[in-house]
Design an enzyme around this catalytic site. Structure first.
Site, PDB file in Angstrom:
ATOM      1  N   SER A 107       0.832  -1.216   0.000  1.00 50.87           N
ATOM      2  CA  SER A 107       0.000   0.000   0.000  1.00 50.87           C
ATOM      3  C   SER A 107       0.864   1.262   0.000  1.00 50.87           C
ATOM      4  CB  SER A 107      -0.959   0.006   1.200  1.00 50.87           C
ATOM      5  OG  SER A 107      -0.267  -0.206   2.401  1.00 50.87           O
ATOM      6  N   HIS A 109       6.113 -12.554   7.648  1.00 52.96           N
ATOM      7  CA  HIS A 109       6.268 -11.169   7.195  1.00 52.96           C
ATOM      8  C   HIS A 109       7.420 -11.108   6.200  1.00 52.96           C
ATOM      9  CE1 HIS A 109       6.753  -6.798   7.275  1.00 52.96           C
ATOM     10  NE2 HIS A 109       5.489  -6.789   7.667  1.00 52.96           N
ATOM     11  N   ARG A 131       3.595  -4.509  16.847  1.00 51.85           N
ATOM     12  CA  ARG A 131       2.185  -4.085  16.746  1.00 51.85           C
ATOM     13  C   ARG A 131       1.273  -5.190  17.291  1.00 51.85           C
ATOM     14  NH1 ARG A 131       2.004  -2.942  10.463  1.00 51.85           N
ATOM     15  NH2 ARG A 131       2.931  -5.014  10.573  1.00 51.85           N
ATOM     16  N   ASP A 148      -1.818  -8.414  11.963  1.00 51.75           N
ATOM     17  CA  ASP A 148      -3.164  -8.877  11.635  1.00 51.75           C
ATOM     18  C   ASP A 148      -3.613 -10.058  12.485  1.00 51.75           C
ATOM     19  OD1 ASP A 148      -3.511  -6.977   9.572  1.00 51.75           O
ATOM     20  OD2 ASP A 148      -2.217  -8.187   8.286  1.00 51.75           O
ATOM     21  N   HIS A 205      -1.825  -8.853   2.179  1.00 52.74           N
ATOM     22  CA  HIS A 205      -1.492  -7.564   2.818  1.00 52.74           C
ATOM     23  C   HIS A 205      -2.620  -7.228   3.811  1.00 52.74           C
ATOM     24  CE1 HIS A 205       0.326  -3.748   3.395  1.00 52.74           C
ATOM     25  NE2 HIS A 205      -0.130  -3.090   2.336  1.00 52.74           N
TER      26      HIS A 205
HETATM   27  C1  LIG Z   1       3.312 -11.913   4.758  1.00 55.88           C
HETATM   28  C2  LIG Z   1       3.771 -12.881   3.689  1.00 55.88           C
HETATM   29  C3  LIG Z   1       2.972 -12.598   2.415  1.00 55.88           C
HETATM   30  C4  LIG Z   1       5.260 -12.648   3.420  1.00 55.88           C
HETATM   31  O1  LIG Z   1       5.584 -13.366   2.268  1.00 55.88           O
HETATM   32  P1  LIG Z   1       7.104 -13.730   1.920  1.00 55.88           P
HETATM   33  O2  LIG Z   1       7.980 -12.560   2.143  1.00 55.88           O
HETATM   34  O3  LIG Z   1       7.084 -14.324   0.564  1.00 55.88           O
HETATM   35  O4  LIG Z   1       7.401 -14.801   3.034  1.00 55.88           O
HETATM   36  P2  LIG Z   1       8.520 -15.947   3.028  1.00 55.88           P
HETATM   37  O5  LIG Z   1       9.725 -15.537   2.272  1.00 55.88           O
HETATM   38  O6  LIG Z   1       8.679 -16.357   4.434  1.00 55.88           O
HETATM   39  O7  LIG Z   1       7.781 -17.090   2.186  1.00 55.88           O
HETATM   40  C5  LIG Z   1       8.442 -18.309   1.905  1.00 55.88           C
HETATM   41  C6  LIG Z   1       7.419 -19.410   1.798  1.00 55.88           C
HETATM   42  O8  LIG Z   1       6.807 -19.583   3.084  1.00 55.88           O
HETATM   43  C7  LIG Z   1       5.410 -19.504   2.948  1.00 55.88           C
HETATM   44  N1  LIG Z   1       4.834 -18.820   4.096  1.00 55.88           N
HETATM   45  C8  LIG Z   1       5.152 -17.617   4.584  1.00 55.88           C
HETATM   46  N2  LIG Z   1       4.312 -17.273   5.591  1.00 55.88           N
HETATM   47  C9  LIG Z   1       3.460 -18.315   5.722  1.00 55.88           C
HETATM   48  C10 LIG Z   1       2.348 -18.559   6.556  1.00 55.88           C
HETATM   49  N3  LIG Z   1       1.927 -17.660   7.432  1.00 55.88           N
HETATM   50  N4  LIG Z   1       1.684 -19.706   6.404  1.00 55.88           N
HETATM   51  C11 LIG Z   1       2.091 -20.642   5.505  1.00 55.88           C
HETATM   52  N5  LIG Z   1       3.119 -20.446   4.667  1.00 55.88           N
HETATM   53  C12 LIG Z   1       3.793 -19.305   4.781  1.00 55.88           C
HETATM   54  C13 LIG Z   1       5.202 -18.630   1.720  1.00 55.88           C
HETATM   55  O9  LIG Z   1       3.882 -18.796   1.175  1.00 55.88           O
HETATM   56  C14 LIG Z   1       6.296 -19.123   0.805  1.00 55.88           C
HETATM   57  O10 LIG Z   1       5.862 -20.335   0.230  1.00 55.88           O
HETATM   58  P3  LIG Z   1       6.257 -20.713  -1.290  1.00 55.88           P
HETATM   59  O11 LIG Z   1       7.752 -20.816  -1.301  1.00 55.88           O
HETATM   60  O12 LIG Z   1       5.553 -21.988  -1.517  1.00 55.88           O
HETATM   61  O13 LIG Z   1       5.757 -19.592  -2.144  1.00 55.88           O
HETATM   62  C15 LIG Z   1       3.573 -14.345   4.142  1.00 55.88           C
HETATM   63  O14 LIG Z   1       4.272 -14.564   5.344  1.00 55.88           O
HETATM   64  C16 LIG Z   1       2.122 -14.706   4.298  1.00 55.88           C
HETATM   65  O15 LIG Z   1       1.467 -15.077   3.309  1.00 55.88           O
HETATM   66  N6  LIG Z   1       1.554 -14.595   5.558  1.00 55.88           N
HETATM   67  C17 LIG Z   1       0.155 -14.832   5.776  1.00 55.88           C
HETATM   68  C18 LIG Z   1      -0.665 -13.639   5.330  1.00 55.88           C
HETATM   69  C19 LIG Z   1      -0.477 -12.464   6.267  1.00 55.88           C
HETATM   70  O16 LIG Z   1      -0.538 -12.599   7.471  1.00 55.88           O
HETATM   71  N7  LIG Z   1      -0.289 -11.276   5.684  1.00 55.88           N
HETATM   72  C20 LIG Z   1      -0.147 -10.047   6.441  1.00 55.88           C
HETATM   73  C21 LIG Z   1       1.224  -9.525   6.419  1.00 55.88           C
HETATM   74  S1  LIG Z   1       1.424  -8.135   7.468  1.00 55.88           S
END
Ligand SMILES: CC(C)(COP(=O)(O)OP(=O)(O)OC[C@H]1O[C@@H](n2cnc3c(N)ncnc32)[C@H](O)[C@@H]1OP(=O)(O)O)[C@@H](O)C(=O)NCCC(=O)NCCS
Length: 484
Positions: free
Chosen positions: A290, A366, A375, A421, A320
């Site tokens: 965002s 994250h 937070r 979140d 997000h």
């Molecule tokens: C926030 C988020 C998008 C960050 O993504 P990122 O920077 O790509 O995270 P990573 O590098 O740790 O991801 C590596 C792998 O772990 C997985 N992973 C990361 N967080 C995960 C979670 N909470 N649950 C399951 N798998 C997760 C990713 O989907 C990714 O899988 P892939 O290799 O099959 O694509 C991710 O942690 C996520 O999807 N979290 C859940 C949604 C969420 O809470 N979003 C709010 C963020 S403030």
């Protein structure tokens, strides 16, 4: 002799800076708001936010010039091909002054941690959470405002809060099945109708003066968000109250007015929650979807309404801002399947079933953070104080003890710890706001503070159009063809 000459030069420079500040302020202040801002500053006997900003801009322009002169040609770390394919993780690419995110420690707003902000920023009478008005002042100026300055800001936002009638009509015509975030984005886009910046640009405003009308638009944007959010909430979730909103009270702070518009203004704990909520959700440095979207669109000189509407569309994604909605849906499903007080074993099985079905555990992980999000911690402390016996709060605590080990065992997520979140929806549900499709709207009200602060500075410092370089896979292969 030398000292005297130096002193004369300094005095001359100070004089030039003061008169530049005065003319910046004159040029940037449209006639309509002149009286209002004077009133705010004379009644408080201190400077208004715009006046203080006008003082700070000339020095910051020099500061940026000096930084670029000293370091502009220095390398800032290597770029590897994986970063191009990997969502640009860790790529240093943006200037964002309001906040910086440390992977271990979490967010600092202008150098201050969340607990420091809670301690230092002005509070409402009888309240103990910081007023978001103060946080906005901090984001814009880097300074802690006085109580009077914060009160003046509350009043100024109240005075700017009304929506144009046609925007109210747009919202009232949306089907309740249209997601609240889509409605939110529509309304913010439509506010561009009255943009001071778009008008000034059409009239040929000098680029040195962009920040003035952008400041006005940003103040209007923030001020009008409670009326947009309140209208969406009532239209979608309380249809008998459609289009009927209480008036903004100029003697109340921003969060109190927002709470009233949502129908929760009578509950002081909910109002306090809003103050904390807006403060901690306001900014999370510049690279998140965002914030970066708002900055990117603003760099095309789209006005703050168009820029922030674009930011909202990014916030509406489930990875997000929509994650707060996803967390609640996930928790409710868990409770309906396992009961309100499930055993650890049952919860573990539920978490594994989420992962095995190819879904993420919402609220965990994250892109930058590698520890528990402060937070999350701030909201947990609020819950311990106000709702220690809430069953869903207890479930969130139980999950906190189980998810990280499971994510580590699954072996993919780089950060197994909870983010903001994971907690916010539980607090809102406790006070009766259990319509999770609305949660991201509240996040959107808050995030405007950080994006607006940066938009103002980007225009004040003449930030250019963003245009990073992209490559095709074929081009990358060609570049490295003969380099093994
Ligand atoms: C926030 C988020 C998008 C960050 O993504 P990122 O920077 O790509 O995270 P990573 O590098 O740790 O991801 C590596 C792998 O772990 C997985 N992973 C990361 N967080 C995960 C979670 N909470 N649950 C399951 N798998 C997760 C990713 O989907 C990714 O899988 P892939 O290799 O099959 O694509 C991710 O942690 C996520 O999807 N979290 C859940 C949604 C969420 O809470 N979003 C709010 C963020 S403030």
């Amino acid at each position: 002799m030398f000292l005297k000459a130096h002193l004369v030069t300094c005095l001359f420079l100070l004089h030039k800076m003061a008169s530049a500040t005065r003319s910046l302020l004159r040029a940037a202040r449209p006639a309509g708001v002149r009286t209002q801002i004077r009133l705010a500053s004379t009644s408080s006997k201190t400077l208004s936010l715009k006046e203080r900003l006008a003082e700070l801009i000339p020095a910051e322009i020099e500061n940026v010039k000096a930084t670029r002169a000293a370091h502009g040609k220095k390398a800032f770390g290597p770029v590897i091909v994986d970063q191009l394919y990997g969502g640009m993780r860790g790529l240093p690419a943006l200037i964002w002054d309001g906040s910086v995110l440390d992977a271990e420690e979490g967010i600092r707003f202008r150098g201050k941690t969340i607990p420091e902000c809670q301690a230092l920023l002005p509070k409402a009478p009888g309240g103990s959470e910081p007023l978001p008005e103060g946080l906005f002042w901090l984001l814009v100026t880097g300074e802690i405002p006085t109580q009077e300055q914060v009160t003046a800001l509350s009043k100024e936002w109240a005075a700017r809060a009304a929506l144009p009638e046609f925007v109210e009509e747009i919202l009232d015509r949306c089907p309740p099945t249209l997601h609240p975030m889509s409605q939110f984005s529509l309304a913010v886009t439509a506010l561009n109708h009255n943009s001071a910046f778009a008008k000034a640009y059409q009239e040929g405003v000098n680029k040195k003066e962009y920040w003035g009308p952008v400041f006005e638009d940003c103040m209007d944007l923030i001020a009008k968000l409670p009326n947009i959010a309140g209208r969406i909430y009532r239209n979608v979730f309380a249809q008998q109250a459609q289009g009927k909103l209480p008036a903004i009270d100029a003697n109340k702070d921003y969060s109190a007015n927002l709470s009233t518009l949502l129908g929760f203004g009578e509950n002081p704990a909910f109002v306090e929650l809003m103050r904390l909520y807006i403060t901690i959700h306001s900014d999370h440095e510049g690279g998140n979807v965002s914030a970066h979207t708002g900055k990117l669109v603003g760099s095309a000189l789209s006005d703050p309404f168009l820029s922030y509407a674009a930011a909202l569309n990014g916030l509406a994604g489930p990875l997000h801002g929509l994650a707060n909605q996803e967390v609640l849906i996930w928790l409710k499903k868990m409770q309906s399947k396992l009961g309100e007080e499930p055993t650890d074993e049952a919860v573990k099985e539920y978490i594994w079933s989420t992962l095995k079905s190819g879904q993420v555990v919402p609220g965990y992980g994250h892109a930058v953070l590698r520890k528990t999000d402060p937070r999350y911690t701030a909201q947990r402390e609020f819950a311990l104080k106000h709702l220690p016996d809430d069953k869903m709060f207890k479930l969130v605590g139980q999950i906190y003890h189980l998810v990280p080990d499971i994510l580590l065992e699954a072996g993919k997520a780089k950060n197994p710890w909870p983010n903001v979140d994971a907690h916010s929806g539980v607090l809102l549900t406790h006070y009766g706001m259990d319509q999770m499709q609305f949660y991201t709207v509240l996040f959107g009200v808050s995030r405007a503070f950080g994006v607006a602060a940066q938009l103002i500075w980007d225009r004040a410092l003449g930030a250019p159009l963003e245009r990073p370089k992209s490559y095709s896979t074929a081009a990358i292969q060609k570049i490295f063809k003969d380099k093994s």
